[in-house]
Write a protein that holds these residues in place. Structure first.
Motif, PDB file in Angstrom:
ATOM      1  N   GLN A 194       0.637  -1.217   0.186  1.00  0.00           N
ATOM      2  CA  GLN A 194      -0.273  -0.352   0.042  1.00  0.00           C
ATOM      3  C   GLN A 194       0.378   1.193  -0.075  1.00  0.00           C
ATOM      4  N   GLY A 195       1.914   0.982   0.151  1.00  0.00           N
ATOM      5  CA  GLY A 195       2.816   2.319   0.774  1.00  0.00           C
ATOM      6  C   GLY A 195       3.342   2.740  -0.398  1.00  0.00           C
ATOM      7  N   ILE A 196       3.623   1.613  -1.479  1.00  0.00           N
ATOM      8  CA  ILE A 196       4.333   0.942  -2.474  1.00  0.00           C
ATOM      9  C   ILE A 196       3.642   1.673  -3.442  1.00  0.00           C
ATOM     10  N   TYR A 197       1.971   1.759  -3.599  1.00  0.00           N
ATOM     11  CA  TYR A 197       0.776   2.390  -4.781  1.00  0.00           C
ATOM     12  C   TYR A 197       1.152   3.659  -3.951  1.00  0.00           C
ATOM     13  N   ALA A 198       1.226   3.968  -3.078  1.00  0.00           N
ATOM     14  CA  ALA A 198       0.180   5.543  -2.671  1.00  0.00           C
ATOM     15  C   ALA A 198       1.916   6.164  -3.144  1.00  0.00           C
ATOM     16  N   ALA A 199       2.579   5.576  -3.307  1.00  0.00           N
ATOM     17  CA  ALA A 199       4.029   6.998  -3.780  1.00  0.00           C
ATOM     18  C   ALA A 199       4.045   6.492  -5.058  1.00  0.00           C
ATOM     19  N   LEU A 200       3.816   5.920  -5.440  1.00  0.00           N
ATOM     20  CA  LEU A 200       3.060   5.307  -7.154  1.00  0.00           C
ATOM     21  C   LEU A 200       2.725   6.107  -8.017  1.00  0.00           C
ATOM     22  N   ALA A 201       1.540   6.016  -7.082  1.00  0.00           N
ATOM     23  CA  ALA A 201      -0.419   6.852  -7.561  1.00  0.00           C
ATOM     24  C   ALA A 201       0.638   8.605  -7.976  1.00  0.00           C
ATOM     25  N   ALA A 202       1.089   8.976  -7.914  1.00  0.00           N
ATOM     26  CA  ALA A 202       2.470  10.121  -8.066  1.00  0.00           C
ATOM     27  C   ALA A 202       2.590  10.585  -9.606  1.00  0.00           C
ATOM     28  N   THR A 203       2.948   9.127  -9.983  1.00  0.00           N
ATOM     29  CA  THR A 203       4.061   8.657 -10.855  1.00  0.00           C
ATOM     30  C   THR A 203       2.847   8.288 -12.355  1.00  0.00           C
ATOM     31  N   SER A 204       3.919   7.859 -13.173  1.00  0.00           N
ATOM     32  CA  SER A 204       3.451   7.219 -14.052  1.00  0.00           C
ATOM     33  C   SER A 204       4.131   6.053 -14.258  1.00  0.00           C
ATOM     34  N   TYR A 205       4.153   5.276 -12.513  1.00  0.00           N
ATOM     35  CA  TYR A 205       5.340   4.224 -12.626  1.00  0.00           C
ATOM     36  C   TYR A 205       4.398   3.013 -12.176  1.00  0.00           C
ATOM     37  N   GLN A 206       3.981   2.177 -12.235  1.00  0.00           N
ATOM     38  CA  GLN A 206       3.514   1.115 -12.372  1.00  0.00           C
ATOM     39  C   GLN A 206       4.317  -0.229 -10.891  1.00  0.00           C
ATOM     40  N   PRO A 207       4.269  -0.477 -10.479  1.00  0.00           N
ATOM     41  CA  PRO A 207       4.740  -2.283  -9.187  1.00  0.00           C
ATOM     42  C   PRO A 207       4.727  -3.141 -10.728  1.00  0.00           C
ATOM     43  N   MET A 208       5.203  -4.331 -10.481  1.00  0.00           N
ATOM     44  CA  MET A 208       5.375  -5.146 -11.287  1.00  0.00           C
ATOM     45  C   MET A 208       5.458  -6.506  -9.856  1.00  0.00           C
ATOM     46  N   ILE A 209       4.812  -6.802  -9.368  1.00  0.00           N
ATOM     47  CA  ILE A 209       4.842  -7.527  -7.945  1.00  0.00           C
ATOM     48  C   ILE A 209       5.274  -9.328  -8.115  1.00  0.00           C
ATOM     49  N   GLY A 210       6.086  -9.704  -7.526  1.00  0.00           N
ATOM     50  CA  GLY A 210       6.275 -11.163  -7.506  1.00  0.00           C
ATOM     51  C   GLY A 210       6.576 -11.628  -6.389  1.00  0.00           C
ATOM     52  N   VAL A 211       6.200 -12.993  -5.797  1.00  0.00           N
ATOM     53  CA  VAL A 211       5.986 -13.874  -4.204  1.00  0.00           C
ATOM     54  C   VAL A 211       7.427 -14.753  -4.280  1.00  0.00           C
ATOM     55  N   THR A 212       8.225 -14.575  -3.682  1.00  0.00           N
ATOM     56  CA  THR A 212       9.258 -15.389  -3.039  1.00  0.00           C
ATOM     57  C   THR A 212       8.985 -16.594  -2.375  1.00  0.00           C
ATOM     58  N   ASP A 213       7.804 -17.072  -1.265  1.00  0.00           N
ATOM     59  CA  ASP A 213       7.550 -17.556  -0.120  1.00  0.00           C
ATOM     60  C   ASP A 213       8.770 -17.835   0.730  1.00  0.00           C
ATOM     61  N   TYR A 214       9.139 -16.447   1.152  1.00  0.00           N
ATOM     62  CA  TYR A 214      10.592 -16.834   1.219  1.00  0.00           C
ATOM     63  C   TYR A 214      11.856 -17.261   1.112  1.00  0.00           C
ATOM     64  N   ASP A 215      11.342 -17.277  -0.738  1.00  0.00           N
ATOM     65  CA  ASP A 215      12.749 -18.759  -0.951  1.00  0.00           C
ATOM     66  C   ASP A 215      13.589 -17.921  -1.955  1.00  0.00           C
ATOM     67  N   PRO A 216      15.195 -17.353  -1.039  1.00  0.00           N
ATOM     68  CA  PRO A 216      15.395 -16.657  -2.151  1.00  0.00           C
ATOM     69  C   PRO A 216      16.007 -17.364  -3.870  1.00  0.00           C
TER      70      PRO A 216
END
Lengths: 333, 333
Positions: free
Chosen positions: B83-105
């Motif tokens: 949510q913090g990431i989206y909040a900061a990104l809202a003002a820009t034209s950047y978009q996040p692309m999210i991956g989920v690692t399951d705590y596994d390097p």
DNA sequence: GTGAAATATGTTAGCGCTGAGATATCAAAA
DNA sequence: TTTTGATATCTCAGCGCTAACATATTTCAC
């Protein structure tokens, strides 16, 4: 220190084949001799080659992206749907691209347009509440579309979820059958949350059919939360201490209600029954497991992806998948 | 029915200018006469033109994407960072692309490579626990990198978070100052959750400095959850009923512990103090607000984005932002 | 052995956009 | 008037890949 990223050309050169052949090895498309494939794979590994998706997308005017539009991240329900989406996507090479709409169809529209800029293979969104422009964009781009959570309307392409009206109705019948007679309702901002509204309508209908009405209702003006549930129940009970059952707009609210009872010394179930919606873990770990309706969020996300990927083209008829709901008896009603 | 998507060329033709001019209008780059800009904007709107990001990315070998690697979505903490990431990104034209690692390097490494395939402008990841290959990839691609949650090690580029060791230590000091003497610990799987481990170490150190030790500890073999906290505390207390304070690996676990006490009739604080970590809402709505440490998840996400976007190049020195923590006194310790 | 089909690979032309440099226009300075 | 520099616009090559088609090469029925 920074060498330039290797491209298809580098791999092709190293493996002694044409670029196209490398491309075919990567995408597993078209006939390839085993010996050639091995050489190419070796070259790829040696160079640490990673295909440039932008180039691929551009050339094929398509991508391995799935656009996902969620109304919120603060309601744990949506991260759970996301988990289902990730689970189904894990076996594929698709990646989700997530936008958060804050329950706002206009925001949905603008985020959708920036998602479509990436030529996604499919779009997953929530509910049926879209602007006209959103519908037009969805139609013009040939993407497949899944609308999640709800099945109470005609979908654009696929709908996966449950009938919230039915679920609300079922709660009403259940409570009536258990002998409760003096009903209250504690809700939250349902301009945003239309599905909560539909459950409410179902509940009211069930009561009406048995000649009953809600004796009182109290809505918190804001998103649902445990704190809102606690405080809003307090307000309702101050006004109507004689209620014997309160239905909450969801589990967050209901858990808050439970805490209020704990503090106020109200015997839950004996003096006041509490009923939630969603079947969240937190409700089931309370000293008295919360009576609620389980919605299968993970499953909804998972099935949506599976159905979307079955075919790149929309089918002739809309598909509606009812993931159902279960009444969780619990101990609070 | 499906007209083809309009491209720069279409817009340029309609506006009577060259493609490049349109491109410059869109990206707000280079000098443009007001009249021209107006004509172009009009044409864009008329056609409902949406730029093709893949093409843009390819041409400029860069993108408006920020890759985000999260260990999990089931722990509410990470959606909050998001949510913090989206909040900061809202003002820009950047978009996040999210991956989920399951705590596994290792999983992190493979997801990272598919994120890098989109030429993101920056990568946000969690903690310092990466494979060598991950570090190499991060170095070779010129992207900026933020490592979140933790600041107890040297970051690759930017670290935003708090010292978990310090936080654990502070909890120890706090409890000692309050007069507690017989300490227990209830944890979860910390092969995965290194930060929980660091807090534990800090706690133990604080006790050791005062000549004390943990009288007992019990770890649940799996991810943290309310249920795990409840059951694990039960086990611990069966073995060591004389404890007067139990520290939990986080709030989820602690809330579970609270419920155990409720059911088992243990007077919280008077007979047994409970202490969590994170400062989740749910803990603060309990009949007795949970004593805990507030970590500023939203802030961590937000600051990370802000710092990353300050400059496209890595600075000479690593940046470490300490978002701190607050001891929340609560009523359970 | 011949031809047809099946298999394996190469060639070429973009996909839609951006970057670098070329060109055109105009006001102010020489 | 010519020069100069700013301002505004255009031209064009290519980013890295894939689709479509062309070209071997092999296989096998007859």
């Amino acid at each position: 220190m920074q060498y330039e990223m290797p491209t298809l050309t580098h791999v092709a050169r190293l493996a002694g084949v044409s670029e196209n052949t490398v491309s075919r090895v990567i995408r597993n498309k078209g006939p390839i001799a085993d010996a050639t494939r091995d050489r190419v794979v070796l070259a790829i590994e040696k160079l640490g080659y990673v295909p440039n998706r932008a180039a691929g997308s551009l050339a094929s005017s398509g991508s391995l992206l799935i656009g996902v539009l969620l109304p919120s991240l603060s309601n744990i329900v949506y991260p759970e749907v996301l988990q289902g989406i990730y689970a189904a996507l894990a076996a594929t090479s698709y990646q989700p691209m997530i936008g958060v709409t804050d329950y706002d169809p206009v925001k949905e529209q603008s985020i959708l347009s920036s998602l479509l800029a990436w030529q996604p293979a499919a779009i997953i969104t929530t509910g049926f509440d879209h602007t006209d422009a959103t519908r037009r964009m969805l139609d013009n781009s040939r993407v497949r579309v899944a609308e999640l959570m709800d099945i109470d309307a005609e979908p654009i392409d696929i709908a996966v979820g449950l009938s919230h009206h039915q679920a609300g109705y079922a709660v009403g019948r259940h409570l009536i059958a258990r002998g409760y007679r003096r009903f209250g309702y504690v809700g939250h901002d349902w301009i945003a949350d239309r599905r909560a509204r539909m459950r409410y309508d179902g509940l009211v209908q069930a009561l009406a059919e048995t000649g009953m009405t809600l004796e009182g209702e109290q809505c918190f003006d804001g998103p649902s939360s445990t704190m809102a549930g606690r405080d809003t129940l307090a307000i309702l009970l101050e006004r109507l201490p004689g209620l014997d059952a309160v239905v909450f707009s969801n589990d967050d609210m209901a858990v808050g209600g439970f805490f209020h009872c704990l503090v106020a010394g109200i015997a839950v179930r004996e003096r006041l029954a509490l009923f939630g919606f969603n079947g969240l873990d937190i409700g089931q770990v309370l000293p008295l497991p919360l009576s609620t309706v389980r919605s299968n969020r993970f499953l909804i996300g998972k099935i949506a992806v599976e159905k979307l990927l079955e075919s790149p083209e929309r089918a002739l008829d809309k598909l509606v998948v009812d993931t159902g709901y279960d009444i969780v008896e619990g101990a609070t009603a």
